[in-house]
Scaffold this motif. Structure first.
Motif, PDB file in Angstrom:
ATOM      1  N   ALA A  83       0.833  -1.198   0.000  1.00  0.00           N
ATOM      2  CA  ALA A  83       0.000   0.000   0.000  1.00  0.00           C
ATOM      3  C   ALA A  83       0.867   1.247   0.000  1.00  0.00           C
ATOM      4  CB  ALA A  83      -0.917   0.002   1.226  1.00  0.00           C
ATOM      5  N   ALA A  84       0.391   2.293  -0.630  1.00  0.00           N
ATOM      6  CA  ALA A  84       1.087   3.568  -0.606  1.00  0.00           C
ATOM      7  C   ALA A  84       1.152   4.083   0.832  1.00  0.00           C
ATOM      8  CB  ALA A  84       0.368   4.584  -1.493  1.00  0.00           C
ATOM      9  N   SER A  85       2.189   4.845   1.119  1.00  0.00           N
ATOM     10  CA  SER A  85       2.391   5.367   2.460  1.00  0.00           C
ATOM     11  C   SER A  85       1.167   6.116   2.952  1.00  0.00           C
ATOM     12  CB  SER A  85       3.607   6.301   2.465  1.00  0.00           C
ATOM     13  OG  SER A  85       3.821   6.847   3.745  1.00  0.00           O
ATOM     14  N   GLY A  86       0.733   5.778   4.168  1.00  0.00           N
ATOM     15  CA  GLY A  86      -0.381   6.459   4.788  1.00  0.00           C
ATOM     16  C   GLY A  86      -1.752   5.998   4.333  1.00  0.00           C
ATOM     17  N   THR A  87      -1.808   4.927   3.508  1.00  0.00           N
ATOM     18  CA  THR A  87      -3.098   4.478   2.978  1.00  0.00           C
ATOM     19  C   THR A  87      -3.406   3.026   3.326  1.00  0.00           C
ATOM     20  OG1 THR A  87      -2.236   3.690   0.839  1.00  0.00           O
ATOM     21  CG2 THR A  87      -2.791   6.037   1.013  1.00  0.00           C
ATOM     22  N   TYR A  88      -2.703   2.454   4.305  1.00  0.00           N
ATOM     23  CA  TYR A  88      -2.830   1.010   4.514  1.00  0.00           C
ATOM     24  C   TYR A  88      -4.256   0.599   4.873  1.00  0.00           C
ATOM     25  CZ  TYR A  88      -1.774  -3.796   5.660  1.00  0.00           C
ATOM     26  OH  TYR A  88      -1.754  -5.175   5.668  1.00  0.00           O
ATOM     27  N   GLU A  89      -4.866   1.253   5.862  1.00  0.00           N
ATOM     28  CA  GLU A  89      -6.212   0.842   6.249  1.00  0.00           C
ATOM     29  C   GLU A  89      -7.212   1.082   5.121  1.00  0.00           C
ATOM     30  OE1 GLU A  89      -7.446   0.640  10.583  1.00  0.00           O
ATOM     31  OE2 GLU A  89      -6.437   2.577  10.489  1.00  0.00           O
ATOM     32  N   GLN A  90      -7.039   2.149   4.385  1.00  0.00           N
ATOM     33  CA  GLN A  90      -7.904   2.416   3.235  1.00  0.00           C
ATOM     34  C   GLN A  90      -7.770   1.294   2.210  1.00  0.00           C
ATOM     35  OE1 GLN A  90      -7.061   6.182   1.339  1.00  0.00           O
ATOM     36  NE2 GLN A  90      -8.057   5.595  -0.561  1.00  0.00           N
ATOM     37  N   THR A  91      -6.523   0.886   1.946  1.00  0.00           N
ATOM     38  CA  THR A  91      -6.282  -0.189   0.987  1.00  0.00           C
ATOM     39  C   THR A  91      -6.812  -1.512   1.507  1.00  0.00           C
ATOM     40  OG1 THR A  91      -4.276   0.954   0.248  1.00  0.00           O
ATOM     41  CG2 THR A  91      -4.507  -1.354  -0.372  1.00  0.00           C
ATOM     42  N   LEU A  92      -6.583  -1.784   2.798  1.00  0.00           N
ATOM     43  CA  LEU A  92      -7.065  -3.028   3.387  1.00  0.00           C
ATOM     44  C   LEU A  92      -8.590  -3.101   3.342  1.00  0.00           C
ATOM     45  CD1 LEU A  92      -6.513  -5.680   4.836  1.00  0.00           C
ATOM     46  CD2 LEU A  92      -6.311  -4.399   6.994  1.00  0.00           C
ATOM     47  N   THR A  93      -9.253  -1.981   3.595  1.00  0.00           N
ATOM     48  CA  THR A  93     -10.713  -1.941   3.535  1.00  0.00           C
ATOM     49  C   THR A  93     -11.205  -2.360   2.154  1.00  0.00           C
ATOM     50  OG1 THR A  93     -10.853  -0.169   5.184  1.00  0.00           O
ATOM     51  CG2 THR A  93     -12.736  -0.445   3.713  1.00  0.00           C
ATOM     52  N   SER A  94     -10.525  -1.859   1.130  1.00  0.00           N
ATOM     53  CA  SER A  94     -10.905  -2.192  -0.239  1.00  0.00           C
ATOM     54  C   SER A  94     -10.591  -3.643  -0.577  1.00  0.00           C
ATOM     55  CB  SER A  94     -10.178  -1.258  -1.217  1.00  0.00           C
ATOM     56  OG  SER A  94     -10.380  -1.656  -2.553  1.00  0.00           O
ATOM     57  N   GLU A  95      -9.393  -4.090  -0.221  1.00  0.00           N
ATOM     58  CA  GLU A  95      -8.933  -5.424  -0.616  1.00  0.00           C
ATOM     59  C   GLU A  95      -9.634  -6.554   0.141  1.00  0.00           C
ATOM     60  OE1 GLU A  95      -6.599  -6.027  -3.259  1.00  0.00           O
ATOM     61  OE2 GLU A  95      -7.407  -4.012  -3.470  1.00  0.00           O
ATOM     62  N   ILE A  96      -9.899  -6.337   1.423  1.00  0.00           N
ATOM     63  CA  ILE A  96     -10.456  -7.407   2.247  1.00  0.00           C
ATOM     64  C   ILE A  96     -11.869  -7.760   1.813  1.00  0.00           C
ATOM     65  CG2 ILE A  96     -11.585  -6.103   4.094  1.00  0.00           C
ATOM     66  CD1 ILE A  96      -9.073  -8.892   4.776  1.00  0.00           C
TER      67      ILE A  96
END
Length: 450
Positions: A83-96
């Motif tokens: 994930a891009a820096s500072g976007t992990y939870e946003q990315t995880l929300t989408s991917e999960i």
């Protein structure tokens, strides 16, 4: 934790092993393979595959190489997405939420389990849990929800050679780094270096305290830990949903020093990046640089430098000659319980190989420069001089500053609010009361709204 400004990277390790993809390049963006982030690994040997959503952009290339090696050895496909820096939870929300969801993901601390615990497979009895030498995370109904894989320390990194050069100047305020034992002595040195920067051949005492997204976490998370740590310590607690803000004035002490005794005008900090600060430090433009053990890797610009840590002194009376650097972890592995049985087993097997094979141990402790809390790493001698420096404080009986503050930060929005208040303060468009409000009113409000 994370730390360069990279876009999401998706590379199939199976394809890499076959030589169909080029290796990741350097710069602001990680390389991208074919397909999108939802494209989990294809079925491999035994029908199982691994999809790892990685939190740390600075070791993306190393994870891609390690995953490719595992696929080459076992035939099991491993996909690593960063994930891009500072976007992990946003990315995880989408991917999960996708059909091909990550089988392996990360959390920073116990509070993250409020959001992600529902996906956590119970790792009790697994190889990584059985061989862990650090505290794992648990939750109701799940004995081992997350296992830490990297211990880290952070503080003020300094260029030993440059500071020694300063100490040789006539009328230097210290004779060695050992004389810096509290905020007053740190400030005296930084002020003098700033005043004599031309004489020393630097552009500032500190690197730029960049407040863009690739750098602001150093101050909205790491430095923010310090006033919260002292408040909790005074109260004898380890977490809270509201703060008195008792030590926010001490936080201001160090922020002011970063803004005034630096390589650039504070009004420019909103556009300064993490890469800017690293380059300034590695190019000898500044003596001091707030960051952590992750900033050093065996193959980056810092690897040939003579460096060590100073604690994050902020003017609290109890800190004088008694504290070390901030030490803890924000790196925990979780396995997705909603994955298929085959993918869960493939993921557990992959993690066992990562922490027990020669290739895995060498990559994690060497190329990634991790201090891994597993007994399988007992014989590893760490090359990272920052770990050596952190350990020297501990050996001298200094108290390590724990990460209890970072573990109780309410939301990413709270960090964004703090960053905005700091930007306004740096530019003179807002005063310090806005920062105080973030630590008190906003802190409580964000917890109430979670």
């Amino acid at each position: 934790m994370k730390r360069s400004n990279k876009v999401i990277a998706v590379v199939s390790a199976a394809m890499m092993a076959a030589g169909l993809l080029a290796g990741c390049g350097s710069g602001d963006s990680a390389g991208a393979g074919s397909g999108d982030a939802a494209g989990g690994a294809a079925d491999g040997a035994g029908g199982g595959s691994v999809y790892y959503l990685n939190y740390k952009p600075e070791v993306d290339a190393q994870w891609q190489e390690l995953a490719a090696k595992y696929t080459e050895e076992t035939g099991v496909p491993v996909t690593v997405v960063t994930a891009a820096s500072g976007t992990y939870e946003q990315t995880l929300t989408s991917e999960i939420a996708k059909t091909e969801a990550p089988t392996l993901f990360q959390v920073e601390n116990q509070s993250w389990l409020d959001n992600w615990g529902q996906y956590c497979y119970d790792l009790s009895g697994s190889f990584i849990a059985e061989h862990s030498t650090a505290n794992t995370l648990s939750m109701e109904g799940v004995e081992v929800a997350a296992v830490p894989f990297a211990m880290e320390s952070y503080g003020i990194i300094y260029n030993v050679d440059l500071l020694n050069e300063y100490c040789q100047l006539e009328n230097a305020v210290i004779s060695s780094a050992a004389d810096i034992v509290d905020f007053d002595s740190l400030k005296a040195v930084a002020d003098d270096i700033q005043a004599r920067k031309d004489e020393l051949g630097v552009e500032g005492a500190f690197t730029s305290a960049g407040l863009d997204g690739s750098s602001n976490w150093r101050f909205t998370t790491h430095l923010a830990n310090v006033p919260i740590y002292w408040e909790y310590t005074k109260k004898g607690i380890t977490t809270a949903t509201s703060l008195d803000g008792t030590y926010v004035a001490n936080y201001k002490n160090l922020i002011d020093l970063y803004f005034t005794d630096a390589t650039c005008d504070p009004a420019l900090l909103s556009g300064k990046t993490g890469d800017d600060a690293l380059a300034e430090f590695c190019d000898g433009m500044a003596v001091f640089y707030q960051n952590g053990t992750w900033a050093w890797t065996a193959d980056n610009e810092m690897s040939g430098m003579n460096i060590a840590f100073l604690p994050l002194y902020t003017g609290v009376p109890e800190e004088k000659d008694s504290i070390g650097v901030c030490t803890g972890t924000g790196n925990f592995w979780c396995v997705n319980k909603n994955s298929t049985e085959e993918d869960i087993q493939a993921t557990l097997d992959f993690l066992e190989w990562v922490i027990s094979s020669e290739a895995g141990i060498e990559t994690l402790s060497g190329a990634m420069a991790f201090n891994c809390p597993f007994d399988t790493f007992a014989d590893v001698v760490l090359e990272n001089p920052l770990f050596t420096s952190a350990n020297e404080y501990e050996a001298a009986g200094k108290t390590a500053i724990s990460w209890i503050g970072t573990e109780s930060l309410p939301t990413e929005n709270w960090k964004s609010n703090l960053s905005s208040a700091l930007i306004e303060y740096s530019q003179g468009t807002g005063d310090w009361s806005n920062v105080e409000k973030v630590f008190t009113e906003d802190f409580a409000t964000e917890w109430e709204n979670r």
